[in-house]
Motif scaffolding. Sequence first.
Motif, short mmCIF file in Angstrom:
data_model
loop_
_atom_site.label_atom_id
_atom_site.label_comp_id
_atom_site.label_asym_id
_atom_site.label_seq_id
_atom_site.Cartn_x
_atom_site.Cartn_y
_atom_site.Cartn_z
N ARG A 96 -10.35 6.11 -12.69
CA ARG A 96 -11.66 6.73 -12.89
C ARG A 96 -11.59 8.25 -12.81
O ARG A 96 -12.58 8.94 -13.08
N GLY A 97 -10.45 8.79 -12.41
CA GLY A 97 -10.29 10.24 -12.35
C GLY A 97 -10.58 10.85 -11.00
O GLY A 97 -10.71 12.07 -10.88
N VAL A 98 -10.69 10.02 -9.97
CA VAL A 98 -10.95 10.52 -8.63
C VAL A 98 -9.76 11.35 -8.15
O VAL A 98 -8.60 11.02 -8.41
N ARG A 99 -10.05 12.42 -7.43
CA ARG A 99 -9.01 13.22 -6.79
C ARG A 99 -8.95 12.82 -5.32
O ARG A 99 -9.96 12.86 -4.62
N PHE A 100 -7.77 12.46 -4.85
CA PHE A 100 -7.60 12.02 -3.47
C PHE A 100 -7.22 13.20 -2.58
O PHE A 100 -6.41 14.05 -2.96
N VAL A 101 -7.82 13.23 -1.39
CA VAL A 101 -7.58 14.33 -0.45
C VAL A 101 -7.30 13.75 0.93
O VAL A 101 -7.61 12.60 1.23
N ARG A 102 -6.68 14.58 1.76
CA ARG A 102 -6.45 14.23 3.16
C ARG A 102 -7.47 14.94 4.03
O ARG A 102 -8.09 15.94 3.61
N LEU A 103 -7.63 14.49 5.25
CA LEU A 103 -8.56 15.18 6.15
C LEU A 103 -8.08 16.60 6.44
O LEU A 103 -8.89 17.49 6.69
N ILE B 220 0.83 -1.20 0.00
CA ILE B 220 0.00 0.00 0.00
C ILE B 220 0.86 1.25 0.00
O ILE B 220 0.65 2.18 -0.80
N LEU B 221 1.85 1.30 0.90
CA LEU B 221 2.67 2.51 1.00
C LEU B 221 3.42 2.77 -0.31
O LEU B 221 3.53 3.93 -0.75
N ASP B 222 3.91 1.73 -0.95
CA ASP B 222 4.64 1.92 -2.21
C ASP B 222 3.76 2.53 -3.29
O ASP B 222 4.20 3.41 -4.05
N VAL B 223 2.51 2.07 -3.40
CA VAL B 223 1.65 2.61 -4.45
C VAL B 223 1.26 4.06 -4.15
O VAL B 223 1.15 4.88 -5.06
N LEU B 224 1.09 4.38 -2.88
CA LEU B 224 0.80 5.78 -2.53
C LEU B 224 1.96 6.68 -2.92
O LEU B 224 1.77 7.79 -3.44
N LEU B 225 3.18 6.21 -2.67
CA LEU B 225 4.37 6.99 -3.03
C LEU B 225 4.54 7.07 -4.55
O LEU B 225 4.75 8.16 -5.10
N ARG B 226 4.46 5.94 -5.20
CA ARG B 226 4.70 5.90 -6.65
C ARG B 226 3.68 6.73 -7.42
O ARG B 226 4.03 7.45 -8.37
N GLU B 227 2.43 6.64 -7.01
CA GLU B 227 1.36 7.33 -7.73
C GLU B 227 1.09 8.73 -7.18
O GLU B 227 0.19 9.42 -7.67
N ARG B 228 1.84 9.12 -6.16
CA ARG B 228 1.68 10.45 -5.55
C ARG B 228 0.24 10.65 -5.07
O ARG B 228 -0.42 11.65 -5.36
N ILE B 229 -0.24 9.69 -4.29
CA ILE B 229 -1.62 9.71 -3.78
C ILE B 229 -1.59 10.12 -2.31
O ILE B 229 -1.00 9.43 -1.48
N PRO B 230 -2.21 11.24 -1.96
CA PRO B 230 -2.23 11.66 -0.56
C PRO B 230 -3.17 10.80 0.28
O PRO B 230 -4.16 10.27 -0.23
N ALA B 231 -2.84 10.68 1.57
CA ALA B 231 -3.66 9.87 2.47
C ALA B 231 -3.45 10.33 3.90
O ALA B 231 -2.44 10.98 4.22
N THR B 232 -4.40 10.01 4.74
CA THR B 232 -4.31 10.28 6.18
C THR B 232 -4.03 8.97 6.89
O THR B 232 -4.77 7.99 6.72
N ILE B 233 -2.94 8.93 7.67
CA ILE B 233 -2.51 7.71 8.34
C ILE B 233 -2.72 7.87 9.84
O ILE B 233 -2.16 8.78 10.46
N PHE B 234 -3.53 7.00 10.43
CA PHE B 234 -3.78 7.00 11.86
C PHE B 234 -2.85 6.00 12.52
O PHE B 234 -2.96 4.80 12.28
#
Length: 245
Positions: A224-231, A56-70
């Motif tokens: 699908r073209g979704v834009r990812f956001v963080r909280l 999971i972490l690798d794909v977030l980094l590679r694809e430049r996808i932001p996320a909120t990590i608890f």
Amino acid sequence: MKSLFISFAVALSISTSAASGPRLVEPVLHTGKDRGGPAHVALTFDACMGRVDMRILDVLLRERIPATIFVTARWLQYNPQATAILLAHPDLFEIENHGAMHVPAVDYPTSIYGITAAGSPQAVAREVEGGGAAIVAAGAPQPRWFRGATAKYTAASITEISRLGYRIAGYSINGDDGSLLGAGAAERRVASARDGDVVIAHINQPGHAAGAGVVRGILALKKRGVRFVRLADGAAPPPAPVLSD
């Protein structure tokens, strides 16, 4: 590109707790919808204990996808390398509070999904404050959001958590059922997200099949073209949750 400002709407679903205790509530969180742009989805991941799922972490980094990590204090203690990766990418990763010891933030003695709850208001406060202190000690900013183990609370514990300066991080799509789903089911859950959804999944179970499905679901959303956001991408803190009738 037009700036995206997010407002957060919180609803509380009510579940039946043990007969001797108050009702448990499980917040449902959606982001405000951006009427003028693409659909956006908030990916949130719990790092309870154990290790890090690099799939999971690798794909977030590679694809430049932001996320909120608890993260819990326990997870931070045993994962310094993964923590360093999160800290090195503040543009992608928002680090938020999952508690000190991964105990449910419920203020009376009970067990939820086999996990013993904090059991008192004082213990809830220790769980919240211990998690926040560990995040700051690791070098991250003071967290603003809290998600307790099992994501269930009492109305009184929500009030206590709010008093400590946190907003409750609910969700609208359970992407992996605590990382217990098969890969196909997790993929379908995550890929089903629509505009304004907040997805919860787990990033601490590299040995579970669910992680592979979470990755495929994320990539399907991107296609699908979704834009990812963080909280943290909201224009202002969300309103405190209010119990419905």
